[in-house]
Design a protein around this motif. Structure first.
Motif, mmCIF file in Angstrom:
data_model
loop_
_atom_site.group_PDB
_atom_site.id
_atom_site.type_symbol
_atom_site.label_atom_id
_atom_site.label_comp_id
_atom_site.label_asym_id
_atom_site.label_seq_id
_atom_site.Cartn_x
_atom_site.Cartn_y
_atom_site.Cartn_z
ATOM 1 N N TYR A 36 5.546 1.358 0.323
ATOM 2 C CA TYR A 36 4.296 1.042 1.017
ATOM 3 C C TYR A 36 4.601 0.743 2.489
ATOM 4 O O TYR A 36 5.708 0.294 2.812
ATOM 5 N N PHE A 93 -2.961 12.143 2.730
ATOM 6 C CA PHE A 93 -4.346 11.650 2.740
ATOM 7 C C PHE A 93 -5.354 12.682 3.236
ATOM 8 O O PHE A 93 -6.388 12.920 2.603
ATOM 9 N N GLY A 94 -5.034 13.296 4.351
ATOM 10 C CA GLY A 94 -5.949 14.289 4.930
ATOM 11 C C GLY A 94 -6.082 15.529 4.053
ATOM 12 O O GLY A 94 -7.137 16.158 3.989
ATOM 13 N N HIS A 132 4.031 -1.667 4.455
ATOM 14 C CA HIS A 132 4.560 -2.987 4.839
ATOM 15 C C HIS A 132 6.036 -3.156 4.484
ATOM 16 O O HIS A 132 6.678 -4.109 4.905
ATOM 17 N N VAL A 157 -5.268 13.038 15.298
ATOM 18 C CA VAL A 157 -4.997 11.898 16.174
ATOM 19 C C VAL A 157 -3.911 11.022 15.570
ATOM 20 O O VAL A 157 -3.911 10.748 14.376
ATOM 21 N N ARG A 211 1.919 12.387 8.769
ATOM 22 C CA ARG A 211 0.531 12.541 8.331
ATOM 23 C C ARG A 211 -0.210 13.487 9.270
ATOM 24 O O ARG A 211 -1.007 14.328 8.841
ATOM 25 N N MET A 215 -9.626 12.812 10.570
ATOM 26 C CA MET A 215 -9.080 13.800 9.631
ATOM 27 C C MET A 215 -10.197 14.602 8.973
ATOM 28 O O MET A 215 -9.941 15.408 8.068
ATOM 29 N N ALA A 273 -2.243 3.170 12.244
ATOM 30 C CA ALA A 273 -3.384 3.217 11.314
ATOM 31 C C ALA A 273 -2.999 3.793 9.957
ATOM 32 O O ALA A 273 -3.681 4.659 9.417
ATOM 33 N N LEU A 274 -1.908 3.305 9.404
ATOM 34 C CA LEU A 274 -1.525 3.741 8.057
ATOM 35 C C LEU A 274 -2.336 2.964 7.037
ATOM 36 O O LEU A 274 -2.656 1.798 7.253
ATOM 37 N N PHE A 275 -2.645 3.616 5.919
ATOM 38 C CA PHE A 275 -3.407 2.943 4.877
ATOM 39 C C PHE A 275 -2.453 2.069 4.057
ATOM 40 O O PHE A 275 -1.568 2.597 3.385
ATOM 41 N N PRO A 276 -2.640 0.737 4.123
ATOM 42 C CA PRO A 276 -1.648 -0.148 3.499
ATOM 43 C C PRO A 276 -1.570 -0.001 1.986
ATOM 44 O O PRO A 276 -0.568 -0.352 1.390
ATOM 45 N N TRP A 277 -2.634 0.517 1.364
ATOM 46 C CA TRP A 277 -2.644 0.635 -0.099
ATOM 47 C C TRP A 277 -2.082 1.976 -0.573
ATOM 48 O O TRP A 277 -2.016 2.235 -1.762
ATOM 49 N N PHE A 311 -2.619 7.260 16.139
ATOM 50 C CA PHE A 311 -3.017 6.044 16.827
ATOM 51 C C PHE A 311 -1.807 5.192 17.196
ATOM 52 O O PHE A 311 -0.764 5.253 16.554
ATOM 53 N N ASP A 358 -1.302 2.056 16.851
ATOM 54 C CA ASP A 358 -0.834 1.142 15.795
ATOM 55 C C ASP A 358 -0.622 1.893 14.474
ATOM 56 O O ASP A 358 -0.532 1.289 13.427
ATOM 57 N N LEU A 416 -8.453 2.306 10.744
ATOM 58 C CA LEU A 416 -8.285 3.007 9.471
ATOM 59 C C LEU A 416 -9.472 3.924 9.231
ATOM 60 O O LEU A 416 -9.324 5.074 8.800
ATOM 61 N N TRP A 431 0.085 -3.870 -2.431
ATOM 62 C CA TRP A 431 0.410 -3.728 -1.009
ATOM 63 C C TRP A 431 0.039 -4.977 -0.223
ATOM 64 O O TRP A 431 0.508 -5.195 0.881
#
Lengths: 272, 252
Positions: free
Chosen positions: A140, A104-105, A142, A85, A156, B152, A91-95, A87, A89, B145, B249
């Motif tokens: 990152y 990530f997956g 942001h 999926v 991703r 996933m 849905a990226l992991f900000p960290w 999304f 927005d 998130l 971040w």
């Protein structure tokens, strides 16, 4: 008449209600639809037609109220890594850095099972190259523009190599120029130069008719309140599609056809 | 350098005013900057001040760690499971306004007046800000998130570690920063209150108590107050720097 292959995903009389009885709101009503393997299917409709709900049900994030939804003959009962999926927005992991987000997956999900660290890194590097993010691996989210974030989200999704790519208005938040560029990129990454058998199945939600016509093999037009199937429009524009496609007469005619299908409801929606 | 001098201007003017006013109107026993400096030199030279601060800081460290160890997991649980939150929230909210110093009598009765009691007081004081911020941090995380990781195929327990925790981390660290400030405040109060009975246990609060009740050494008390303030400032700066280093971040 060519023989159609068996559908990849089959929706039969799908109904979705939200909220409890008796005040339930019907979001989707008796929706039946076959999604073919390797096709790019766009879903358009006025707001309130339940297109995001359909995508969430395909993703397994929302259960169907009644009817059936199957993939390769098996009922969809929850999320699965074979259905990726993207999304709205992102849905990226900000960290996580760009590379961390894309991997990530592979790192935490079944997509990376059986892959060594080096193989995962190699795939991430390949996908970064594919979406044109080389040089931004350690940034990152942001620190990125909207267009760049969109590329990360797409990368991703692609890195996990799902069989089905579910996209919920992935270009909606971008400015017009960036959208056009990313539409071209999307088709390239999807593999519009390859034969259908090697393409992945895409279900693409959008509110932009032009975008749906430019990208898709078929456009599903939904009507609203409740969301019902209005018409499926075949888009017989040749691939690969490019700027010439956008200027062609059949492109405008198809867009016009779809617009006429939803115009009345779209007007009504703006008055509410 | 110029910038530095401007920042120091206000404190310097205040100290000069303090000295002038004390000389003009004060009694001989009133603390004045010159006497405070003399007292500070003596206390630092003898090592008493450093020992007392080290003792207090040690208690704060253990108490703070204890608070983190309980508040962070509990906060994550309360923030992610509505049923748990509904059950525990009234309890938390009714204990939260009870100042750490107010549980002192009970703690002394159970644990005596040693370090253990002080650590428990500190833990109690630091517990609530850490808990409240952790709950808020977990509740406020971007739902998409978690959904992204879910789609996933990331298993639930893994999602907790790789999505929920890092997403809530900035808020947890803010809670820890506030909690550490509360802990430092509480240790002074606790040591002051048990000072008379604390024997050789030390601590900066106890040192103040001794100056107050045995020798009536006002300059010494002021030295302790200043030391407490400086330590609080340093602790806050350290935690703020750690926060920035841990969550690059986040735009905190």
């Amino acid at each position: 008449m060519t023989l159609q292959p068996a559908p990849k995903i089959k929706l039969a009389h799908v109904r979705k209600e939200f909220g409890g009885t008796p005040a339930a709101i019907v979001a989707v009503e008796s929706l039946s639809l076959d999604i073919r393997p390797g096709e790019f299917l766009a879903i358009v409709g006025p707001s309130g037609c339940g297109k995001t709900t359909v995508l969430n049900m395909l993703a397994g994030l929302e259960p169907v109220t009644s009817g059936t939804m199957t993939m390769d003959g098996k009922a969809i009962s929850g999320p699965g890594a074979e259905r990726g999926v993207m999304f709205q927005d992102y849905a990226l992991f900000p960290w996580k850095t760009v590379a961390g987000n894309i991997g990530f997956g592979l790192e935490h999900g079944p997509a990376g099972h059986g892959l060594s660290r080096a193989e995962r890194d190699a795939r991430v590097a390949r996908v970064i190259d594919l979406v044109g993010l080389k040089g931004s691996e350690t940034k990152y989210p942001h620190q990125l523009s909207g267009g760049m974030r969109q590329r990360v989200a797409l990368a991703r999704l692609v890195a996990n190599e799902p069989e089905i790519l579910l996209m919920d208005e992935p270009l909606a938040a971008l400015d017009a120029q960036t959208r056009i560029i990313l539409q071209d990129e999307l088709l390239r990454i999807w593999g519009q130069d390859k034969p259908t058998s090697e393409r992945r199945t895409v279900v693409y939600i959008t509110h932009s008719i032009d975008e749906a016509v430019f990208l898709a093999d078929r456009v599903v037009v939904l009507s609203s309140h409740p969301g019902r199937l209005k018409r499926i429009v075949d888009v017989d524009l040749a691939r690969p599609r490019n700027d010439e496609t956008r200027k062609s007469r059949s492109f405008s005619e198809l867009s016009q056809t779809i617009w006429e299908l939803i115009r009345e409801e779209a007007y009504r929606a703006t008055m509410q | 350098m110029k910038h530095f001098l401007i920042r120091l201007a206000t404190p310097i003017i205040l100290v000069i005013l303090w000295q002038l006013l004390a000389d003009a109107f004060g009694s001989p026993r009133m603390p004045r900057p010159s006497a405070v400096v003399a007292s500070a030199t003596k206390l630092i030279g003898s090592g008493d001040l450093i020992t007392a601060l080290a003792t207090s800081l040690g208690r704060v460290f253990f108490g703070f760690m204890l608070a983190c160890a309980i508040a962070i997991p509990l906060g994550i649980l309360m923030g992610s499971a509505r049923a748990v939150e509904r059950n525990l929230d009234p309890l938390v909210e009714s204990f939260r306004p009870v100042a750490a110093i107010a549980i002192l009598p009970l703690v002394i009765l159970w644990l005596g007046t040693g370090s253990m009691a002080a650590i428990v007081i500190v833990a109690y004081a630091a517990f609530f800000p850490i808990l409240i911020n952790t709950i808020a941090g977990v509740k406020r995380i971007d739902h998409n998130l978690m959904r992204a990781a879910y789609t996933m195929g990331v298993p639930p327990a893994t999602r907790m570690w790789v999505v929920l925790l890092p997403a809530a981390l900035p808020a947890i660290l803010v809670g820890m920063r506030i909690g550490l400030g509360m802990a430092w405040t509480a240790i002074i109060a606790a040591e002051l209150a048990v000072g008379a009975k604390a024997g050789g246990e030390g601590g900066i609060g106890q040192m103040m108590f001794i100056f107050y009740s045995y020798s009536v050494e006002l300059n010494g008390i002021v030295v302790c107050m200043i030391a407490v303030g400086i330590v609080a400032l340093v602790l806050d700066r350290i935690l703020r720097a750690a926060l920035h280093a841990a969550v690059p971040w986040s735009r905190l």
